[in-house]
Design an enzyme around this catalytic site. Structure first.
Site, PDB file in Angstrom:
ATOM      1  N   HIS A   1      -3.837  50.688  12.865  1.00  0.00           N
ATOM      2  CA  HIS A   1      -4.009  52.018  12.260  1.00  0.00           C
ATOM      3  C   HIS A   1      -2.817  52.350  11.354  1.00  0.00           C
ATOM      4  O   HIS A   1      -2.993  52.825  10.232  1.00  0.00           O
ATOM      5  CB  HIS A   1      -4.105  53.085  13.360  1.00  0.00           C
ATOM      6  CG  HIS A   1      -5.345  53.008  14.190  1.00  0.00           C
ATOM      7  ND1 HIS A   1      -6.613  52.946  13.658  1.00  0.00           N
ATOM      8  CD2 HIS A   1      -5.518  53.018  15.545  1.00  0.00           C
ATOM      9  CE1 HIS A   1      -7.507  52.914  14.633  1.00  0.00           C
ATOM     10  NE2 HIS A   1      -6.865  52.952  15.786  1.00  0.00           N
TER      11      HIS A   1
ATOM     12  N   HIS B   1      -2.977  47.321  18.431  1.00  0.00           N
ATOM     13  CA  HIS B   1      -4.069  48.231  18.041  1.00  0.00           C
ATOM     14  C   HIS B   1      -3.530  49.371  17.172  1.00  0.00           C
ATOM     15  O   HIS B   1      -4.054  49.637  16.073  1.00  0.00           O
ATOM     16  CB  HIS B   1      -4.732  48.794  19.291  1.00  0.00           C
ATOM     17  CG  HIS B   1      -5.859  49.735  19.006  1.00  0.00           C
ATOM     18  ND1 HIS B   1      -7.170  49.335  18.918  1.00  0.00           N
ATOM     19  CD2 HIS B   1      -5.876  51.085  18.770  1.00  0.00           C
ATOM     20  CE1 HIS B   1      -7.938  50.375  18.656  1.00  0.00           C
ATOM     21  NE2 HIS B   1      -7.172  51.455  18.557  1.00  0.00           N
ATOM     22  N   GLU B   2      -2.489  50.024  17.662  1.00  0.00           N
ATOM     23  CA  GLU B   2      -1.944  51.152  16.917  1.00  0.00           C
ATOM     24  C   GLU B   2      -1.269  50.695  15.626  1.00  0.00           C
ATOM     25  O   GLU B   2      -1.280  51.414  14.624  1.00  0.00           O
ATOM     26  CB  GLU B   2      -0.954  51.937  17.787  1.00  0.00           C
ATOM     27  CG  GLU B   2      -1.564  52.555  19.031  1.00  0.00           C
ATOM     28  CD  GLU B   2      -2.747  53.465  18.731  1.00  0.00           C
ATOM     29  OE1 GLU B   2      -2.756  54.082  17.640  1.00  0.00           O
ATOM     30  OE2 GLU B   2      -3.669  53.545  19.561  1.00  0.00           O
TER      31      GLU B   2
END
Length: 453
Positions: free
Chosen positions: A26, A22-23
């Site tokens: 980003h 997920h990170e």
């Protein structure tokens, strides 16, 4: 490894994988948009491990493995030099900020499909979709022992798990559904399960039991274990006897015997019970008596318990080739996304208990441990569903979540200027309250479902 340690281990592994991906979503898009990333952290709190890359980013593994974050250069947090200002997140066009925010949930959705592809290629061992017993609504629909369930509604059911998962949405909605089967003699047939007749309230976790359906792998052989002293069976039957018939009715499994005992008890009198013992076939006279369960409920019984048996062997595998697994993984991802949104809708409308829809770390850890013990394909499936849930959850329009930031930027697109700091501060407060409430509910459900027994 104990269940507690196993659950903790697989919880950490699962959250670590999901948060990292997920990170990274980003991080990757932020770098492509020219934003300077100050820190990429897996977990919160004091760093256990820290390394500074040549790009100036600090890569961290922190003490509390229940999340993570990407810290980007932003003028709203502290003053920065004019030389670095072009690399600040807040200086980027709104469409780039939207792309950076969406990248995290998108990474989880992509990971979900990749994990499902891996599950299909490895092959998930399961049980054949063959009916063991059918009672209640299932029996009224015409389902019989030995029927192979081929399709429920518009969903194919190659294994018993697919039967289970396909039935749950219809049961929760009290919606009748067509079931396509192949009878034991090979003849195709279509049955209609009248799920509109289910009770208004029932335990959603036991949906398939309430319907009255069980799989062939759940059948227990009619082998006698313990005999209760001074019961009708005491001195007549022996441990290890295999019951073959009672009162002329063939007995194929323990449930058959229970039904035959009830019929005999209602009829009254004694009858012959036929058993196989040490290679011999015996016919013995026996009569049921009224007995009581621990909760005080009375029933007709003989005073027997079934013998412990080895776990049933899995006799089916859900598998595709590497190429066929690609569209299969996409279809499954889309289907699970639809089901997740449907479940959220049911929770908000009260059609399903919140207790069974919001899971905390204890529930997730126990599930991860159980799935991992069933093999890599099962664990990949669970990880895919968790990744999907994390991606969808983060897209909800709640301030402090990715969806909340996305909402701010969409408003900015419409009004032509950023949302005011005052509105953002208020939204941040509301978001924290909502997330705290959600976490409290998750921990409450953990206590209720796992610790209070």
């Amino acid at each position: 490894m104990s269940e507690v340690l196993g659950s903790l281990w697989w919880l950490i592994i699962s959250l670590g994988v999901l948060v990292t991906i997920h990170e990274f979503g980003h991080f990757w898009v932020a770098r492509r948009c020219g934003v300077k990333v100050l820190r990429f952290s897996i977990g919160f709190g004091k760093p256990l491990w820290l390394r500074k890359g040549r790009d100036g980013t600090e890569y961290v593994i922190a003490r509390i493995p229940l999340g993570g974050y990407v810290k980007m250069l932003d003028e709203r947090e502290y003053e920065i030099s004019e030389a670095l200002a072009p690399q600040a997140f807040n200086r980027k066009p709104v469409w780039q900020r939207i792309a950076i925010v969406v990248a995290g949930p998108a990474a989880n959705l992509i990971l979900c499909v990749m994990l499902l592809w891996g599950m299909f290629v490895i092959g998930r061992p399961d049980f054949a979709p063959v009916v063991g017993n059918a009672t209640g609504i299932a029996a009224e629909a015409g389902l019989r022992r030995g029927d192979t369930v081929l399709q429920i509604g518009d969903r194919q059911t190659p294994t018993w798990s697919e039967v289970h998962m396909a039935l749950i949405p219809y049961a929760l909605d009290h919606q009748d559904v067509a079931v396509r089967v192949r009878a034991e003699n090979g003849a195709p047939a279509t049955r209609e399960l009248r799920l509109s007749r289910l009770p208004a309230k029932f335990d959603e976790r036991r949906s398939i039991e309430v319907i009255g359906l069980s799989g062939r792998h759940e059948l227990r052989p009619p082998v006698i274990g313990r005999i209760v002293p001074d019961s009708p069976a005491w001195g007549v039957l022996a441990e290890g006897d295999r019951v073959t018939a009672l009162d002329g009715d063939p007995v194929g499994d323990w449930e058959d015997m229970a039904a035959a005992v009830t019929r005999l008890g209602k009829r009254g009198g004694s009858a012959m019970i036929e058993v196989a013992r040490n290679g011999d076939r015996l016919a013995l006279e026996i009569a049921p008596a009224r007995m009581k369960k621990p909760d005080g409920e009375e029933y007709w019984g003989l005073g027997l318990t079934s013998a412990a048996t080895a776990p049933p062997k899995r006799d089916a595998v859900l598998r595709y080739g590497p190429l066929d697994a690609v569209p299969a993984a996409v279809r499954e991802g889309v289907h699970q996304t639809e089901q997740l949104f449907s479940m959220i809708g049911r929770a908000f409308t009260g059609r399903v208990s919140i207790q069974n829809t919001v899971a905390g770390p204890v529930t997730i850890g126990r599930a991860a441990n159980a799935y991992a013990s069933n093999g890599p394909a099962w664990y990949l499936q669970l990880l895919a569903m968790l990744s999907l849930s994390l991606g969808i959850l983060n897209l909800l329009p709640i301030p402090i979540l990715d969806g909340g930031h996305l909402l701010y930027y969409l408003i900015e697109l419409v009004k032509g200027s950023p949302v005011s700091e005052r509105v953002m501060a208020a939204g941040h407060f509301v978001g924290l309250a909502l997330i705290a409430s959600l976490m409290g509910l998750a921990f409450y459900n953990d206590i209720l479902n796992n610790l209070v027994r």
